[in-house]
Enzyme design. Structure first.
Site, mmCIF file in Angstrom:
data_model
loop_
_atom_site.group_PDB
_atom_site.id
_atom_site.type_symbol
_atom_site.label_atom_id
_atom_site.label_comp_id
_atom_site.label_asym_id
_atom_site.label_seq_id
_atom_site.Cartn_x
_atom_site.Cartn_y
_atom_site.Cartn_z
ATOM 1 N N ASP A 294 0.870 -1.189 0.000
ATOM 2 C CA ASP A 294 0.000 0.000 0.000
ATOM 3 C C ASP A 294 0.899 1.227 0.000
ATOM 4 O O ASP A 294 2.029 1.186 0.498
ATOM 5 C CB ASP A 294 -0.896 -0.003 1.251
ATOM 6 C CG ASP A 294 -2.137 0.877 1.083
ATOM 7 O OD1 ASP A 294 -3.242 0.321 1.039
ATOM 8 O OD2 ASP A 294 -1.989 2.123 0.983
ATOM 9 N N ASN B 132 -6.263 -4.980 -5.821
ATOM 10 C CA ASN B 132 -7.379 -4.218 -5.255
ATOM 11 C C ASN B 132 -7.119 -2.718 -5.092
ATOM 12 O O ASN B 132 -8.066 -1.940 -5.028
ATOM 13 C CB ASN B 132 -7.731 -4.844 -3.893
ATOM 14 C CG ASN B 132 -8.612 -3.966 -3.060
ATOM 15 O OD1 ASN B 132 -9.794 -3.824 -3.356
ATOM 16 N ND2 ASN B 132 -8.049 -3.341 -2.028
ATOM 17 N N TYR C 88 -12.425 6.404 -14.378
ATOM 18 C CA TYR C 88 -12.574 5.334 -13.377
ATOM 19 C C TYR C 88 -13.473 4.228 -13.924
ATOM 20 O O TYR C 88 -13.131 3.042 -13.884
ATOM 21 C CB TYR C 88 -13.173 5.941 -12.103
ATOM 22 C CG TYR C 88 -13.393 4.967 -10.963
ATOM 23 C CD1 TYR C 88 -12.429 4.812 -9.957
ATOM 24 C CD2 TYR C 88 -14.563 4.226 -10.857
ATOM 25 C CE1 TYR C 88 -12.629 3.927 -8.902
ATOM 26 C CE2 TYR C 88 -14.769 3.340 -9.817
ATOM 27 C CZ TYR C 88 -13.801 3.196 -8.832
ATOM 28 O OH TYR C 88 -14.009 2.316 -7.784
ATOM 29 N N LYS D 287 -12.474 0.343 -14.785
ATOM 30 C CA LYS D 287 -13.100 -0.778 -14.072
ATOM 31 C C LYS D 287 -13.783 -1.748 -15.056
ATOM 32 O O LYS D 287 -13.783 -2.956 -14.823
ATOM 33 C CB LYS D 287 -14.099 -0.258 -13.041
ATOM 34 C CG LYS D 287 -13.447 0.470 -11.862
ATOM 35 C CD LYS D 287 -12.531 -0.445 -11.075
ATOM 36 C CE LYS D 287 -12.066 0.180 -9.767
ATOM 37 N NZ LYS D 287 -11.125 -0.702 -9.032
HETATM 38 P P1 NAI Z 1 -9.900 2.879 0.399
HETATM 39 O O1 NAI Z 1 -9.526 4.267 0.064
HETATM 40 O O2 NAI Z 1 -10.461 2.600 1.737
HETATM 41 O O3 NAI Z 1 -8.664 1.895 0.163
HETATM 42 C C1 NAI Z 1 -7.868 1.988 -0.981
HETATM 43 C C2 NAI Z 1 -6.423 1.654 -0.592
HETATM 44 O O4 NAI Z 1 -5.624 1.669 -1.787
HETATM 45 C C3 NAI Z 1 -5.827 2.685 0.362
HETATM 46 O O5 NAI Z 1 -5.200 2.039 1.458
HETATM 47 C C4 NAI Z 1 -4.822 3.428 -0.507
HETATM 48 O O6 NAI Z 1 -3.698 3.909 0.230
HETATM 49 C C5 NAI Z 1 -4.423 2.355 -1.494
HETATM 50 N N1 NAI Z 1 -3.848 2.918 -2.717
HETATM 51 C C6 NAI Z 1 -4.324 3.955 -3.460
HETATM 52 N N2 NAI Z 1 -3.493 4.209 -4.468
HETATM 53 C C7 NAI Z 1 -2.471 3.327 -4.373
HETATM 54 C C8 NAI Z 1 -1.283 3.100 -5.112
HETATM 55 N N3 NAI Z 1 -0.962 3.857 -6.167
HETATM 56 N N4 NAI Z 1 -0.455 2.097 -4.724
HETATM 57 C C9 NAI Z 1 -0.763 1.342 -3.651
HETATM 58 N N5 NAI Z 1 -1.846 1.522 -2.891
HETATM 59 C C10 NAI Z 1 -2.688 2.504 -3.244
HETATM 60 O O7 NAI Z 1 -10.931 2.432 -0.745
HETATM 61 P P2 NAI Z 1 -11.736 1.075 -1.008
HETATM 62 O O8 NAI Z 1 -13.135 1.471 -1.170
HETATM 63 O O9 NAI Z 1 -11.378 0.042 -0.039
HETATM 64 O O10 NAI Z 1 -11.178 0.699 -2.454
HETATM 65 C C11 NAI Z 1 -10.604 -0.564 -2.759
HETATM 66 C C12 NAI Z 1 -10.934 -0.919 -4.193
HETATM 67 O O11 NAI Z 1 -12.350 -1.076 -4.311
HETATM 68 C C13 NAI Z 1 -10.543 0.140 -5.209
HETATM 69 O O12 NAI Z 1 -10.021 -0.484 -6.381
HETATM 70 C C14 NAI Z 1 -11.857 0.828 -5.534
HETATM 71 O O13 NAI Z 1 -11.845 1.417 -6.793
HETATM 72 C C15 NAI Z 1 -12.796 -0.348 -5.438
HETATM 73 N N6 NAI Z 1 -14.219 -0.040 -5.261
HETATM 74 C C16 NAI Z 1 -14.677 0.574 -4.134
HETATM 75 C C17 NAI Z 1 -16.019 0.837 -3.983
HETATM 76 C C18 NAI Z 1 -16.596 1.500 -2.756
HETATM 77 O O14 NAI Z 1 -17.810 1.828 -2.767
HETATM 78 N N7 NAI Z 1 -15.826 1.709 -1.693
HETATM 79 C C19 NAI Z 1 -16.992 0.474 -5.024
HETATM 80 C C20 NAI Z 1 -16.420 -0.208 -6.151
HETATM 81 C C21 NAI Z 1 -15.067 -0.441 -6.250
#
Ligand code: NAI
Length: 281
Positions: free
Chosen positions: A36, A88, A154, A158
């Site tokens: 991360d 993820n 985005y 996806k």
């Molecule tokens: P979040 O913001 O809680 O977690 C995302 C994590 O990815 C964070 O820890 C962040 O530091 C890390 N991250 C971001 N850019 C990065 C990079 N360049 N290199 C390494 N780590 C990086 O968000 P969430 O919701 O847990 O997102 C996880 C996945 O789920 C993402 O791919 C998001 O697009 C997807 N998603 C989320 C939805 C939601 O409603 N929360 C809905 C659909 C998809």
């Protein structure tokens, strides 16, 4: 303990869906290497005694190809191989609409959400071949299914992740590797507030989102990160062993159809016609 002895890599494991999935894998016996950008949160998780030394963390930017390869290669040497990869990591990316998008915004978003998934898979497959097989899960989104849930870059990335997963499943089956994607709906994580630089605005958005989230879909409660984690574990488990090249939508039914089909307060087309006819008579 479905994952006793399994060696798992999770990107974006320091928050939200990734974090819940790391915790769920460890609770069922796996060893996890997570990458991360957020070193502070990652180090704190790796130091948590609850994980009983079964969690390793490496600061990783999945947009940096060498960084991503190093995460995966280090996981393989640390654990002696890799059985499962959860691609993820993500964020909202460029917010512009298609009439305003810039080349830089487009490329940055694609590198974060799409290239990282393709190359994460590419690098992990070398180790999975050695292990005699494996499972890969990629985080897509309901944005891959319908317009209206997020920005164009985005949503396009996806949708490509969903298709990439299908093609990967076809091309990697001969190595005994299964690949599926998961499409979360509206899940309460930091991803929404993180799109706002101003902390006050971010806090306001977070509060508003948490207030409306139980009403956003037919299942009348908020979507939780663990809802997605449990679906990921199913896809990686022996119980999910015949599921390959598919996308599992976990969204409380938000994409089931038009809102009026499940929300009696939301007018459908027929209601609007009726109202109009009533108004004219
Ligand atoms: P979040 O913001 O809680 O977690 C995302 C994590 O990815 C964070 O820890 C962040 O530091 C890390 N991250 C971001 N850019 C990065 C990079 N360049 N290199 C390494 N780590 C990086 O968000 P969430 O919701 O847990 O997102 C996880 C996945 O789920 C993402 O791919 C998001 O697009 C997807 N998603 C989320 C939805 C939601 O409603 N929360 C809905 C659909 C998809």
């Amino acid at each position: 303990m479905r994952f006793e002895g399994k060696r798992v890599v999770v990107t974006g494991g320091a928050s939200g869906i990734g974090k819940a999935t790391v915790e769920a894998f460890i609770a069922e016996g796996a060893q996890v290497m997570m990458g991360d950008l957020n070193s502070e949160a990652g180090d704190a998780m790796a130091a948590d005694s609850r994980f009983d030394n079964r969690l390793a963390f490496q600061t990783t930017d999945v947009c940096d190809v060498d960084n991503l390869k190093s995460l995966i290669d280090n996981a393989a040497s640390h654990f002696g191989g890799i059985d499962i990869l959860f691609n993820n990591a993500g964020a909202g990316g460029a917010s512009e609409t298609i009439d305003e998008i810039t080349a830089e915004g487009w490329d940055t978003t694609m590198n974060l959400l799409l290239r990282s998934v393709a190359l994460g898979t590419r690098f992990a497959v070398d180790h999975m071949k050695e292990a005699g097989g494996g499972v890969i899960i990629n985080t897509s989104s309901i944005n891959a299914h319908e317009a209206g849930w997020g920005p164009v870059a985005y949503a396009t990335a996806k949708a490509a992740v969903r298709h990439l997963s299908k093609i990967s499943a076809a091309q990697l089956a001969k190595f005994n590797i299964r690949v599926n994607s998961i499409s979360p709906g509206f899940i309460m994580t930091n991803i929404f507030a993180n799109s706002f630089e101003d902390p006050t605005e971010a806090q306001q958005v977070d509060t508003a989102i948490r207030a409306i989230s139980p009403m956003a879909q037919p299942v009348s409660r908020s979507g939780a990160a663990d809802d997605i984690a449990q679906a990921v574990l199913y896809l990686c488990s022996d119980q999910g062993g015949f599921v390959n090249g598919t996308d599992l939508t976990v969204d409380g039914g938000i994409t089931v159809g038009h809102r009026h089909s499940w929300d009696e307060n939301s007018p459908g087309l027929l209601d609007l016609i009726q109202e109009n006819v009533g108004g004219n008579s």
